[in-house]
Design a protein around this motif. Structure first.
Motif, PDB file in Angstrom:
ATOM      1  N   UNK A  32       0.814  -1.216   0.000  1.00  0.00           N
ATOM      2  CA  UNK A  32       0.000   0.000   0.000  1.00  0.00           C
ATOM      3  C   UNK A  32       0.849   1.269   0.000  1.00  0.00           C
ATOM      4  N   UNK A  33       2.102   1.181   0.383  1.00  0.00           N
ATOM      5  CA  UNK A  33       2.979   2.348   0.391  1.00  0.00           C
ATOM      6  C   UNK A  33       3.997   2.344  -0.741  1.00  0.00           C
ATOM      7  N   UNK A  34       3.793   1.515  -1.739  1.00  0.00           N
ATOM      8  CA  UNK A  34       4.719   1.431  -2.859  1.00  0.00           C
ATOM      9  C   UNK A  34       4.834   2.762  -3.581  1.00  0.00           C
ATOM     10  N   UNK A  35       3.719   3.403  -3.827  1.00  0.00           N
ATOM     11  CA  UNK A  35       3.745   4.691  -4.531  1.00  0.00           C
ATOM     12  C   UNK A  35       4.507   5.739  -3.731  1.00  0.00           C
ATOM     13  N   UNK A  36       4.337   5.754  -2.437  1.00  0.00           N
ATOM     14  CA  UNK A  36       5.073   6.704  -1.597  1.00  0.00           C
ATOM     15  C   UNK A  36       6.575   6.434  -1.638  1.00  0.00           C
ATOM     16  N   UNK A  37       6.952   5.169  -1.643  1.00  0.00           N
ATOM     17  CA  UNK A  37       8.373   4.825  -1.723  1.00  0.00           C
ATOM     18  C   UNK A  37       8.963   5.226  -3.070  1.00  0.00           C
TER      19      UNK A  37
END
Length: 73
Positions: A32-37
């Protein structure tokens, strides 16, 4: 005037932030935090590039290091 602000709300909630709704319901924190990374990595690469460019200009002596920042001071 309220229609203007409701239009802005509709634009952001229903269109621009729609891809985030997909990530909201995932059970894996990493997924779920791939885009933020990805944004973090791009920002870090940009910062490293910017620091290298600043070092190049600093080593060439092209930067104005005078005490006053403006001629009228």
């Amino acid at each position: 005037m309220s229609k203007f602000f409701h239009g802005i709300e509709d634009l952001f909630v229903n269109y621009l932030f729609a891809p985030y709704d997909f990530f909201r319901f995932m059970h894996s924190w990493w997924a779920s935090n791939t885009l933020n990374w990805i944004f973090f990595v791009i920002g870090f690469i940009a910062m490293v590039y910017w620091m290298q460019q600043l070092k190049i200009f600093n080593d060439n002596g092209e930067e104005d290091k005078s005490i006053s920042s403006h001629s009228y001071l």
